[in-house]
Structures are given as structure tokens and as C-alpha cells.
Design a protein around this motif. Structure first.
Motif, mmCIF file in Angstrom:
data_model
loop_
_atom_site.group_PDB
_atom_site.id
_atom_site.type_symbol
_atom_site.label_atom_id
_atom_site.label_comp_id
_atom_site.label_asym_id
_atom_site.label_seq_id
_atom_site.Cartn_x
_atom_site.Cartn_y
_atom_site.Cartn_z
ATOM 1 N N THR A 250 -35.082 9.660 -40.423
ATOM 2 C CA THR A 250 -35.408 10.990 -40.949
ATOM 3 C C THR A 250 -34.367 11.376 -42.001
ATOM 4 O O THR A 250 -33.307 10.761 -42.088
ATOM 5 N N PRO A 251 -34.639 12.419 -42.782
ATOM 6 C CA PRO A 251 -33.639 12.877 -43.757
ATOM 7 C C PRO A 251 -32.341 13.341 -43.107
ATOM 8 O O PRO A 251 -31.300 13.419 -43.761
ATOM 9 N N ASP A 252 -32.381 13.655 -41.813
ATOM 10 C CA ASP A 252 -31.189 14.117 -41.091
ATOM 11 C C ASP A 252 -30.377 12.978 -40.487
ATOM 12 O O ASP A 252 -29.406 13.212 -39.771
ATOM 13 N N GLU A 253 -30.753 11.739 -40.769
ATOM 14 C CA GLU A 253 -30.110 10.601 -40.112
ATOM 15 C C GLU A 253 -28.606 10.553 -40.370
ATOM 16 O O GLU A 253 -28.137 10.757 -41.478
ATOM 17 N N ILE A 254 -27.864 10.291 -39.291
ATOM 18 C CA ILE A 254 -26.422 10.046 -39.362
ATOM 19 C C ILE A 254 -26.152 8.775 -38.565
ATOM 20 O O ILE A 254 -26.583 8.655 -37.417
ATOM 21 N N MET A 255 -25.429 7.835 -39.165
ATOM 22 C CA MET A 255 -25.114 6.584 -38.475
ATOM 23 C C MET A 255 -23.607 6.427 -38.329
ATOM 24 O O MET A 255 -22.860 6.657 -39.273
ATOM 25 N N VAL A 256 -23.177 6.038 -37.147
ATOM 26 C CA VAL A 256 -21.759 5.823 -36.866
ATOM 27 C C VAL A 256 -21.603 4.482 -36.162
ATOM 28 O O VAL A 256 -22.366 4.171 -35.238
ATOM 29 N N VAL A 257 -20.626 3.697 -36.610
ATOM 30 C CA VAL A 257 -20.332 2.410 -35.980
ATOM 31 C C VAL A 257 -18.903 2.439 -35.474
ATOM 32 O O VAL A 257 -17.995 2.877 -36.183
ATOM 33 N N CYS A 258 -18.687 2.000 -34.253
ATOM 34 C CA CYS A 258 -17.336 1.928 -33.696
ATOM 35 C C CYS A 258 -17.168 0.579 -33.008
ATOM 36 O O CYS A 258 -17.950 0.225 -32.121
ATOM 37 N N GLN A 259 -16.149 -0.180 -33.438
ATOM 38 C CA GLN A 259 -15.954 -1.526 -32.890
ATOM 39 C C GLN A 259 -14.479 -1.889 -32.757
ATOM 40 O O GLN A 259 -14.115 -3.052 -32.759
ATOM 41 N N ASP A 260 -13.625 -0.847 -32.649
ATOM 42 C CA ASP A 260 -12.190 -1.150 -32.622
ATOM 43 C C ASP A 260 -11.711 -1.610 -31.264
ATOM 44 O O ASP A 260 -10.676 -2.245 -31.144
#
Length: 368
Positions: A250-260
Motif C-alpha cells: 500500500t502507499p503507507d508501506e514501511i519496511m524495516v530489516v534487523c539482522q545485527d
């Protein structure tokens, strides 16, 4: 200046000092931390307040001496002292007025610092990691730690990075340089020695608790995958990396990746923290845009250029475009090494002056 507000803060400082000496408070780590932070916030204001009280008493004595003294030389000395004390008191009044300005409630929070490569391809990625090292060194100089939460790497270096540290690392957003950072230099991949221009975007997100933001977990997709590394024994061979996607597609999409980390549970928790912070930042930006629109109809706009800072390697100069005159230029080597104190101080002063100007304009346009 609001004398009533100043008196309230001085009284609060006294109560905080007494509370910090209470053994019962020492047994409550959270309350002790809160009081310590508040004590640190109020100390500069109270120090100026006490200096003003001392100087006012000295000024009263000098004026009495000036009126009572008949000897011309002593009168001249008393007059010079009155003049010097009056000048210093005027400076103190101005400094106290600045310290009484409303503060950003987010200043006491931890922050998530995001750096993303913009225009310039691999060179922009390299510069993103240069900036991450710069902020890390600045944090270390302040006695703090910037923990890297995620860093995606290319063959030449980092493409983007994300770290978390105490809010004191960066000060308010205007001072840390949230916005577009431009670099002008000869890239490592340039064989002809030509200068290229690349950009990196910097975002400063106050960390929020999920309870403070309406984050419906039903709207969040969680993916797990194998962490990426630079090779060797340090590669994480388990599916512990986490990708959190808010309102995917959607236009509201937020993506976050965490791999530390090696723990999928901890990576998931951190990813959701970052997601909540970015959602809160989006809401803040929308709210401030609405407020600016309403305010502009009364006093006009004061928007700054999106480009906040230029790092010019051939000229060994960093220019902050929100400052004026010589105060906007700094030695590049020192800044990149993490020596941001002078630049941060100049931006803090400029921001306080802007706040005072805005308050004066709002008062001038307020209904009679």
C-alpha cells in the motif's frame, strides 16, 4: 521573561536535589534515572539564575556606593562597575530567556539514527558508512555508545546503516543534520580523477514504546531469513534476520530489516521498535506540516532547503547550509573524525534564535 516560570523551575531543581539524596529514591533505578536526567536539564538554567542573583546584589551595592561616594576617583570606579554589571546582567537575561524556550519532549528519548544512500550509487553507499563512523565517534566522545542495528553492505562498503543511541548523541533534529547530506569527492571507482557528487539521507527518529503508537500487528508482516555478512566465520548461518513490513503493498508501506543479532526474537523486537519509531515520525511530520500551513497564513513560511550539509573533499571543507557567514564552514577532516561540537553548538544557537524570532512574530500577529 516569565519570572513565575523561572521561579517554578528553580524550586523544582531544589526538590530534585533533595530527592536524589533520599535513600528510598536510590532504591528505585527508573525514578533515580529520571531525576538525574531532570537535574542535568535544569542545572544550566539554575546556574545562570544564581549568577544573576549574585550580580543583582553586587549592582545594588555599586549603585549605593556611586550615590554616596564623594571622591571622584572612587565614583569613577563605581560607575565603571555599574556599567560592567549592567552589561553582564543583560547578557544573563538573554541567556535565561533562551533556556526558558519550550523544549522538544523527544529530547530525553533514545534515538534511532538512519542513514540511507541516495544519488550516486556505490559512492553514496560508501559515504553513508563514513557518516555512520562520524556519528559513532561523536557518540564515543560524549561518553556514549552508538549500537549498529543494521547495515546493508555492497562490495565496496556500506549501502545504508541504522544505529541506536541515547538522545544526547544528536540533540534535536536540526542540530544533528536530519535531511540530505551531499558529498563532493573523487570516488574510489573513478579512474579519471573526476569529482562526483553523491547524497545520503539522514533521519533521526525518537524511539517510542509500541503503546505510544497505534501499531496494529495484524497490519505487520514478519519475514525471517538468513542474515547477510561479509563472509568468513562471522556469517550468521541461522534464519535469525527479521523483516517487518507495515501495510505491505500500500502507499503507507514501511519496511524495516534487523539482522545485527543472532536471536530471531531480539531482532523481531528491535524491528518492531524501529517500525513504531518510523510510524511515529510519519505522524509527527504530517502534524507539523498541518501546523506550518496554518501558521504560514499569519507569519509566512520559513522552510529550509532540503540539502542541509555539503562535504567538499577537494577544499577540505564542510558547509552547513542552515548557517550564515563564516560560522557555516568547518574543517572536513575534523568533522569526519567526529569533532562536531562546534558545528552542533552553532546550529543549536541558530535554532534558539529562530525560536525566539518565531515567538515574537506569533505575538505580533496574535489577536489584540
Amino acid at each position: 521573561m516569565s519570572s513565575a516560570r523561572l521561579s517554578e523551575l528553580v524550586s523544582e531543581f531544589g526538590m530534585v536535589e533533595r530527592a536524589l539524596g533520599d535513600p528510598a529514591v536510590l532504591a528505585q533505578p527508573q525514578e533515580y534515572t529520571r531525576l538525574t536526567r531532570r537535574h542535568r536539564e535544569l542545572t544550566p538554567l539554575v546556574t545562570l539564575y544564581r549568577e544573576r542573583e549574585t550580580l543583582q546584589a553586587e549592582l545594588a551595592g555599586a549603585r549605593s556606593l556611586l550615590q554616596a561616594e564623594a571622591d571622584p576617583e572612587l565614583r569613577e570606579l563605581a560607575g565603571a562597575e555599574v556599567q560592567a554589571l549592567t552589561a553582564r546582567l543583560e547578557e544573563l537575561e538573554a541567556e535565561l530567556e533562551v533556556l526558558l524556550l519550550p523544549t522538544d519532549p523527544d529530547d530525553i528519548r533514545d534515538v534511532i539514527l538512519e542513514l540511507r544512500a541516495g544519488a550516486g550509487g556505490a559512492e553514496a553507499g560508501l559515504f553513508a558508512m563514513d557518516l555512520l563512523r562520524m556519528y559513532t565517534r561523536y557518540a564515543e566522545g560524549q561518553g556514549l555508545t552508538l549500537n549498529v542495528l543494521d547495515a546493508a553492505e555492497s562490495d565496496l562498503g556500506g549501502k545504508q546503516g541504522r544505529g541506536r543511541s541515547d538522545r544526547r548523541l544528536c540533540l534535536p533534529r536540526p542540530e544533528v543534520g536530519a535531511g540530505v547530506h551531499r558529498v563532493q569527492r573523487v570516488p574510489a571507482t573513478e579512474s579519471q580523477g573526476r569529482i562526483h557528487t553523491s547524497t545520503v539521507t539522514v533521519a533521526v527518529l525518537p524511539q517510542v514504546e509500541q503503546s505510544e503508537v497505534h501499531l496494529d500487528l495484524l497490519e505487520v508482516r514478519i519475514d525471517v531469513f538468513r542474515s547477510q555478512g561479509a563472509g568468513g566465520q562471522g556469517v550468521n548461518t541461522t534464519d535469525s534476520a527479521v523483516r517487518a513490513v507495515y501495510r505491505a503493498g500500500t502507499p503507507d508501506e514501511i519496511m524495516v530489516v534487523c539482522q545485527d543479532g543472532r536471536s530471531q526474537i531480539k531482532n523481531r523486537e528491535k524491528a518492531l521498535q524501529i517500525l513504531a519509531a518510523r510510524l511515529a515520525e510519519r505522524e509527527r511530520v504530517a502534524r507539523e506540516a498541518s501546523e506550518r500551513s496554518a501558521r504560514a497564513s499569519q507569519i509566512g513560511t520559513g522552510d529550509r532547503s532540503e540539502k542541509v550539509r555539503t562535504y567538499n573533499y577537494p577544499q577540505n571543507r564542510v558547509t552547513d547550509h542552515r548557517l550564515e557567514g563564516e560560522s557555516k564552514n568547518y574543517a572536513l577532516e575534523s568533522v569526519i573524525a567526529g569533532d562536531l561540537a562546534g558545528l552542533v553548538g552553532a546550529l543549536a544557537r541558530a535554532e534558539r534564535e529562530r525560536q525566539l524570532l518565531d515567538m515574537g512574530q506569533e505575538d505580533a500577529h496574535a489577536p489584540a
